[in-house]
Design a protein around this motif. Structure first.
Motif, PDB file in Angstrom:
ATOM      1  N   ALA A   1       0.849  -1.187   0.000  1.00 26.88           N
ATOM      2  CA  ALA A   1       0.000   0.000   0.000  1.00 26.88           C
ATOM      3  C   ALA A   1       0.887   1.239   0.000  1.00 26.88           C
ATOM      4  CB  ALA A   1      -0.915   0.020   1.223  1.00 26.88           C
ATOM      5  N   LEU A   2       0.329   2.344  -0.472  1.00 31.53           N
ATOM      6  CA  LEU A   2       1.022   3.629  -0.500  1.00 31.53           C
ATOM      7  C   LEU A   2       0.493   4.498   0.635  1.00 31.53           C
ATOM      8  CD1 LEU A   2       2.867   5.704  -1.983  1.00 31.53           C
ATOM      9  CD2 LEU A   2       0.819   6.374  -3.272  1.00 31.53           C
ATOM     10  N   VAL A   3       1.398   5.042   1.450  1.00 32.15           N
ATOM     11  CA  VAL A   3       0.985   5.909   2.558  1.00 32.15           C
ATOM     12  C   VAL A   3       0.529   7.255   1.994  1.00 32.15           C
ATOM     13  CG1 VAL A   3       1.713   7.080   4.675  1.00 32.15           C
ATOM     14  CG2 VAL A   3       2.574   4.788   4.168  1.00 32.15           C
ATOM     15  N   LEU A   4      -0.716   7.642   2.323  1.00 35.10           N
ATOM     16  CA  LEU A   4      -1.284   8.923   1.899  1.00 35.10           C
ATOM     17  C   LEU A   4      -1.187   9.974   2.983  1.00 35.10           C
ATOM     18  CD1 LEU A   4      -4.580   7.657   0.232  1.00 35.10           C
ATOM     19  CD2 LEU A   4      -2.415   8.227  -0.892  1.00 35.10           C
ATOM     20  N   GLN A   5      -1.180   9.526   4.243  1.00 28.84           N
ATOM     21  CA  GLN A   5      -1.102  10.419   5.405  1.00 28.84           C
ATOM     22  C   GLN A   5      -0.173   9.753   6.402  1.00 28.84           C
ATOM     23  OE1 GLN A   5      -4.866  10.773   7.390  1.00 28.84           O
ATOM     24  NE2 GLN A   5      -4.141  12.275   8.864  1.00 28.84           N
ATOM     25  N   ASP A   6       0.795  10.494   6.958  1.00 29.19           N
ATOM     26  CA  ASP A   6       1.773   9.921   7.891  1.00 29.19           C
ATOM     27  C   ASP A   6       1.087   9.046   8.944  1.00 29.19           C
ATOM     28  OD1 ASP A   6       3.624  11.391   6.506  1.00 29.19           O
ATOM     29  OD2 ASP A   6       4.161  12.703   8.172  1.00 29.19           O
ATOM     30  N   ILE A   7       1.764   7.941   9.289  1.00 29.60           N
ATOM     31  CA  ILE A   7       1.267   7.005  10.298  1.00 29.60           C
ATOM     32  C   ILE A   7       2.358   6.831  11.343  1.00 29.60           C
ATOM     33  CG2 ILE A   7       0.332   4.687  10.709  1.00 29.60           C
ATOM     34  CD1 ILE A   7      -0.012   4.487   7.619  1.00 29.60           C
ATOM     35  N   SER A   8       1.993   6.888  12.616  1.00 29.41           N
ATOM     36  CA  SER A   8       2.967   6.649  13.687  1.00 29.41           C
ATOM     37  C   SER A   8       2.378   5.653  14.673  1.00 29.41           C
ATOM     38  CB  SER A   8       3.319   7.957  14.402  1.00 29.41           C
ATOM     39  OG  SER A   8       2.253   8.397  15.202  1.00 29.41           O
ATOM     40  N   ASP A   9       3.200   5.292  15.652  1.00 31.01           N
ATOM     41  CA  ASP A   9       2.715   4.365  16.677  1.00 31.01           C
ATOM     42  C   ASP A   9       1.650   5.024  17.556  1.00 31.01           C
ATOM     43  OD1 ASP A   9       4.684   6.049  17.643  1.00 31.01           O
ATOM     44  OD2 ASP A   9       5.468   4.601  19.074  1.00 31.01           O
TER      45      ASP A   9
END
Length: 80
Positions: free
Chosen positions: A25-33
């Motif tokens: 998948a392509l990240v569209l919005q930053d993801i963090s823990d």
């Protein structure tokens, strides 16, 4: 991801599904823990939660990630 982490995911939520095949998948919005983000698969956007062995993992917009499974309508992703 090790067996202990997979068993935690499975026992944490009866609606969790682990994908046996590798999906990208392509990240569209930053993801963090600490925060959910968004990813795209085949042009469709999904909410995503990060599964990472590090305490300070961040997946930045534009990064390709592995989709490990889903919990409800939220995809479970990890770095490639």
């Amino acid at each position: 991801m090790n067996d202990q982490e997979l068993s935690w995911i499975s026992s944490a939520d009866a609606c969790t599904h682990i994908y046996p095949e590798q999906v990208q998948a392509l990240v569209l919005q930053d993801i963090s823990d600490k925060e959910k983000g968004r990813v795209a698969i085949a042009g469709t956007s999904f909410s995503a939660t990060l599964l990472c062995e590090s305490d300070s993992c961040v997946l930045r917009k534009g990064t390709m990630v592995k989709v490990l499974g889903r919990r409800g309508l939220t995809l479970l992703v990890s770095p490639n």
